[in-house]
Design a protein around this motif. Structure first.
Motif, PDB file in Angstrom:
ATOM      1  N   LEU A   6       0.836  -1.194   0.000  1.00  0.00           N
ATOM      2  CA  LEU A   6       0.000   0.000   0.000  1.00  0.00           C
ATOM      3  C   LEU A   6       0.874   1.248   0.000  1.00  0.00           C
ATOM      4  O   LEU A   6       1.913   1.286   0.665  1.00  0.00           O
ATOM      5  N   VAL A   7       0.461   2.262  -0.739  1.00  0.00           N
ATOM      6  CA  VAL A   7       1.075   3.589  -0.649  1.00  0.00           C
ATOM      7  C   VAL A   7       0.106   4.455   0.148  1.00  0.00           C
ATOM      8  O   VAL A   7      -1.077   4.546  -0.184  1.00  0.00           O
ATOM      9  N   ILE A   8       0.627   5.064   1.212  1.00  0.00           N
ATOM     10  CA  ILE A   8      -0.211   5.772   2.183  1.00  0.00           C
ATOM     11  C   ILE A   8       0.133   7.260   2.236  1.00  0.00           C
ATOM     12  O   ILE A   8       1.300   7.646   2.183  1.00  0.00           O
ATOM     13  N   MET A   9      -0.899   8.079   2.372  1.00  0.00           N
ATOM     14  CA  MET A   9      -0.739   9.522   2.602  1.00  0.00           C
ATOM     15  C   MET A   9      -1.386   9.851   3.944  1.00  0.00           C
ATOM     16  O   MET A   9      -2.451   9.314   4.264  1.00  0.00           O
ATOM     17  N   TYR A  10      -0.735  10.706   4.739  1.00  0.00           N
ATOM     18  CA  TYR A  10      -1.372  11.108   5.993  1.00  0.00           C
ATOM     19  C   TYR A  10      -0.908  12.481   6.459  1.00  0.00           C
ATOM     20  O   TYR A  10       0.193  12.935   6.151  1.00  0.00           O
ATOM     21  N   ASP A  11      -1.807  13.119   7.186  1.00  0.00           N
ATOM     22  CA  ASP A  11      -1.527  14.363   7.897  1.00  0.00           C
ATOM     23  C   ASP A  11      -1.133  13.941   9.308  1.00  0.00           C
ATOM     24  O   ASP A  11      -1.953  13.427  10.067  1.00  0.00           O
ATOM     25  N   GLY A  12       0.131  14.151   9.663  1.00  0.00           N
ATOM     26  CA  GLY A  12       0.629  13.656  10.945  1.00  0.00           C
ATOM     27  C   GLY A  12       0.314  14.518  12.149  1.00  0.00           C
ATOM     28  O   GLY A  12       0.730  14.190  13.268  1.00  0.00           O
ATOM     29  N   THR A  13      -0.438  15.593  11.962  1.00  0.00           N
ATOM     30  CA  THR A  13      -0.685  16.554  13.035  1.00  0.00           C
ATOM     31  C   THR A  13      -1.233  15.917  14.307  1.00  0.00           C
ATOM     32  O   THR A  13      -0.812  16.255  15.417  1.00  0.00           O
ATOM     33  N   SER A  14      -2.167  14.997  14.166  1.00  0.00           N
ATOM     34  CA  SER A  14      -2.862  14.429  15.325  1.00  0.00           C
ATOM     35  C   SER A  14      -2.231  13.146  15.854  1.00  0.00           C
ATOM     36  O   SER A  14      -2.800  12.506  16.746  1.00  0.00           O
ATOM     37  N   TYR A  15      -1.068  12.766  15.315  1.00  0.00           N
ATOM     38  CA  TYR A  15      -0.497  11.467  15.663  1.00  0.00           C
ATOM     39  C   TYR A  15       0.865  11.584  16.347  1.00  0.00           C
ATOM     40  O   TYR A  15       1.630  12.509  16.085  1.00  0.00           O
ATOM     41  N   PHE A  16       1.141  10.597  17.207  1.00  0.00           N
ATOM     42  CA  PHE A  16       2.424  10.526  17.905  1.00  0.00           C
ATOM     43  C   PHE A  16       3.426   9.729  17.063  1.00  0.00           C
ATOM     44  O   PHE A  16       4.104   8.838  17.568  1.00  0.00           O
ATOM     45  N   PHE A  18       4.514   7.510  13.337  1.00  0.00           N
ATOM     46  CA  PHE A  18       3.990   6.401  12.531  1.00  0.00           C
ATOM     47  C   PHE A  18       3.948   5.092  13.311  1.00  0.00           C
ATOM     48  O   PHE A  18       2.941   4.397  13.329  1.00  0.00           O
ATOM     49  N   ALA A  19       5.053   4.739  13.962  1.00  0.00           N
ATOM     50  CA  ALA A  19       5.162   3.443  14.638  1.00  0.00           C
ATOM     51  C   ALA A  19       4.238   3.356  15.845  1.00  0.00           C
ATOM     52  O   ALA A  19       3.976   4.352  16.526  1.00  0.00           O
ATOM     53  N   ARG A  50       9.714   5.151   9.883  1.00  0.00           N
ATOM     54  CA  ARG A  50       9.111   5.443  11.182  1.00  0.00           C
ATOM     55  C   ARG A  50       9.094   6.962  11.385  1.00  0.00           C
ATOM     56  O   ARG A  50       9.899   7.504  12.140  1.00  0.00           O
ATOM     57  N   THR A  51       8.197   7.636  10.693  1.00  0.00           N
ATOM     58  CA  THR A  51       8.145   9.096  10.810  1.00  0.00           C
ATOM     59  C   THR A  51       7.767   9.502  12.236  1.00  0.00           C
ATOM     60  O   THR A  51       7.014   8.817  12.921  1.00  0.00           O
ATOM     61  N   ASP A  52       8.304  10.648  12.678  1.00  0.00           N
ATOM     62  CA  ASP A  52       8.114  11.115  14.048  1.00  0.00           C
ATOM     63  C   ASP A  52       6.784  11.833  14.239  1.00  0.00           C
ATOM     64  O   ASP A  52       6.038  12.070  13.289  1.00  0.00           O
ATOM     65  N   ARG A  53       6.552  12.217  15.469  1.00  0.00           N
ATOM     66  CA  ARG A  53       5.331  12.937  15.832  1.00  0.00           C
ATOM     67  C   ARG A  53       5.168  14.204  14.986  1.00  0.00           C
ATOM     68  O   ARG A  53       6.096  15.000  14.852  1.00  0.00           O
ATOM     69  N   GLY A  54       3.994  14.361  14.391  1.00  0.00           N
ATOM     70  CA  GLY A  54       3.689  15.551  13.618  1.00  0.00           C
ATOM     71  C   GLY A  54       4.177  15.543  12.185  1.00  0.00           C
ATOM     72  O   GLY A  54       3.821  16.421  11.396  1.00  0.00           O
ATOM     73  N   VAL A  55       4.999  14.554  11.809  1.00  0.00           N
ATOM     74  CA  VAL A  55       5.537  14.481  10.446  1.00  0.00           C
ATOM     75  C   VAL A  55       4.473  13.904   9.508  1.00  0.00           C
ATOM     76  O   VAL A  55       3.720  13.004   9.876  1.00  0.00           O
ATOM     77  N   HIS A  56       4.437  14.412   8.295  1.00  0.00           N
ATOM     78  CA  HIS A  56       3.431  14.016   7.311  1.00  0.00           C
ATOM     79  C   HIS A  56       4.029  13.065   6.267  1.00  0.00           C
ATOM     80  O   HIS A  56       5.243  12.864   6.212  1.00  0.00           O
ATOM     81  N   ALA A  57       3.166  12.517   5.419  1.00  0.00           N
ATOM     82  CA  ALA A  57       3.636  11.663   4.324  1.00  0.00           C
ATOM     83  C   ALA A  57       2.660  11.714   3.163  1.00  0.00           C
ATOM     84  O   ALA A  57       1.443  11.784   3.362  1.00  0.00           O
ATOM     85  N   ILE A  58       3.217  11.687   1.958  1.00  0.00           N
ATOM     86  CA  ILE A  58       2.395  11.493   0.763  1.00  0.00           C
ATOM     87  C   ILE A  58       2.850  10.242   0.018  1.00  0.00           C
ATOM     88  O   ILE A  58       2.261   9.872  -0.990  1.00  0.00           O
ATOM     89  N   THR A 233      17.291  20.911  15.629  1.00  0.00           N
ATOM     90  CA  THR A 233      16.313  20.016  15.019  1.00  0.00           C
ATOM     91  C   THR A 233      15.012  20.788  14.833  1.00  0.00           C
ATOM     92  O   THR A 233      14.380  21.201  15.805  1.00  0.00           O
ATOM     93  N   LEU A 234      14.609  21.003  13.600  1.00  0.00           N
ATOM     94  CA  LEU A 234      13.409  21.789  13.330  1.00  0.00           C
ATOM     95  C   LEU A 234      12.153  20.995  13.694  1.00  0.00           C
ATOM     96  O   LEU A 234      12.173  19.765  13.753  1.00  0.00           O
ATOM     97  N   PRO A 235      11.034  21.675  13.935  1.00  0.00           N
ATOM     98  CA  PRO A 235       9.785  20.992  14.304  1.00  0.00           C
ATOM     99  C   PRO A 235       9.336  19.988  13.248  1.00  0.00           C
ATOM    100  O   PRO A 235       9.580  20.166  12.049  1.00  0.00           O
ATOM    101  N   GLY A 236       8.652  18.949  13.708  1.00  0.00           N
ATOM    102  CA  GLY A 236       8.244  17.869  12.816  1.00  0.00           C
ATOM    103  C   GLY A 236       7.223  18.266  11.771  1.00  0.00           C
ATOM    104  O   GLY A 236       7.168  17.667  10.692  1.00  0.00           O
ATOM    105  N   HIS A 237       6.404  19.287  12.048  1.00  0.00           N
ATOM    106  CA  HIS A 237       5.291  19.583  11.143  1.00  0.00           C
ATOM    107  C   HIS A 237       5.723  20.071   9.763  1.00  0.00           C
ATOM    108  O   HIS A 237       4.934  20.052   8.821  1.00  0.00           O
ATOM    109  N   GLY A 238       6.985  20.498   9.620  1.00  0.00           N
ATOM    110  CA  GLY A 238       7.453  20.955   8.311  1.00  0.00           C
ATOM    111  C   GLY A 238       7.950  19.835   7.417  1.00  0.00           C
ATOM    112  O   GLY A 238       8.225  20.048   6.233  1.00  0.00           O
ATOM    113  N   LEU A 239       8.051  18.628   7.969  1.00  0.00           N
ATOM    114  CA  LEU A 239       8.652  17.509   7.240  1.00  0.00           C
ATOM    115  C   LEU A 239       7.600  16.587   6.632  1.00  0.00           C
ATOM    116  O   LEU A 239       6.573  16.302   7.246  1.00  0.00           O
TER     117      LEU A 239
END
Length: 246
Positions: A6-16, A18-19, A50-58, A233-239
């Motif tokens: 599966l290829v997954i996209m997510y907005d990581g804002t609400s999550y601690f 990926f793992a 294993r993306t960190d808290r707040g990190v997004h993915a497309i 280390t910059l905040p996770g939400h930009g990644l």
């Protein structure tokens, strides 16, 4: 048993991240729960990053094996029915039995977004770092050139397990003018990244753009193998995890 990719996209804002974690809302946890509802059984799910808290993915990739009669292509719509709206399956396919989302990967691509301007548009607040001062992009590109290739990236890792040597194939900085200010996309492609490495690399490039360091300082930062020498280390939400290549 079929092996489903599966290829997954997510907005990581609400999550601690990926793992899965105990007593924490994670992207993997939501995927596994949704698969259990769909298949009626627990399945082991492998993730590429294993993306960190707040990190997004497309372009996050996962795989799992199951005995379902459902065609692999049907998982896209079926799984999206159960998943939260901020996690979407973009593609599903049956793949060779030996495929593993993490261990079969050849390289990964990430993008760190930086908005430069007096006020950041509301729709970018959860997806880009806000920098009010003007950034010198040519200096950032010179610094980026010092980071490409094979290096010991100890100075850019918050935690090291195993070898700190990685290969960064390319770093590109793309400028996108906005109605107010401009958006800079720092694009990294490499064979692997240490814990929080991309965010530390991005922090160092921003420092170069703000003229806090000189591009030639990067070689000394690498040689020092000291996390304190590199940018913060910059905040996770930009990644964002953009793509995993196989």
């Amino acid at each position: 048993m079929k092996n489903v990719k599966l290829v997954i996209m997510y907005d990581g804002t609400s999550y601690f991240g990926f793992a899965e974690q105990k007593n924490a809302k994670t992207v993997m946890g939501e995927i596994r729960r949704s698969l259990k509802k769909l298949l009626g059984e627990e399945v082991k799910v492998n993730g590429a990053s294993r993306t960190d808290r707040g990190v997004h993915a497309i372009g996050q990739v996962v795989n799992f094996k199951c005995a379902s009669r459902m065609g692999a292509g049907e998982f896209l719509n079926a799984l999206n029915f159960y998943l939260p709206k901020d996690i979407r399956v973009l593609d599903s396919e049956e793949i060779d039995d030996s495929f593993h989302a993490r261990f079969s990967a050849k390289n990964k691509e990430y993008c760190y977004s930086v908005f430069e301007g007096k006020e950041i548009p509301y729709f970018l607040r959860s997806f880009a770092l806000h920098v009010k001062r003007k950034l010198d992009v040519p200096l950032m590109k010179l610094a980026a050139g010092k980071l490409t290739g094979e290096h010991d990236f100890s100075s850019f890792a918050q935690e090291i397990k195993g070898s700190p040597v990685r290969v960064i194939e390319s770093i590109e900085i793309e400028e996108k003018p906005q109605f107010v200010g401009r958006l800079l996309e720092l694009k990294f492609k490499g064979n692997g990244f240490l814990y929080k490495m991309v965010r530390a690399l991005s922090g160092t490039l921003v420092d170069a753009g703000l003229k806090k360091i000189k591009p030639n300082d990067v070689a000394e930062i690498l040689e020092a193998r000291d996390r304190k020498r590199a940018g913060k280390t910059l905040p996770g939400h930009g990644l964002c995890l953009v793509k995993v290549n196989y």
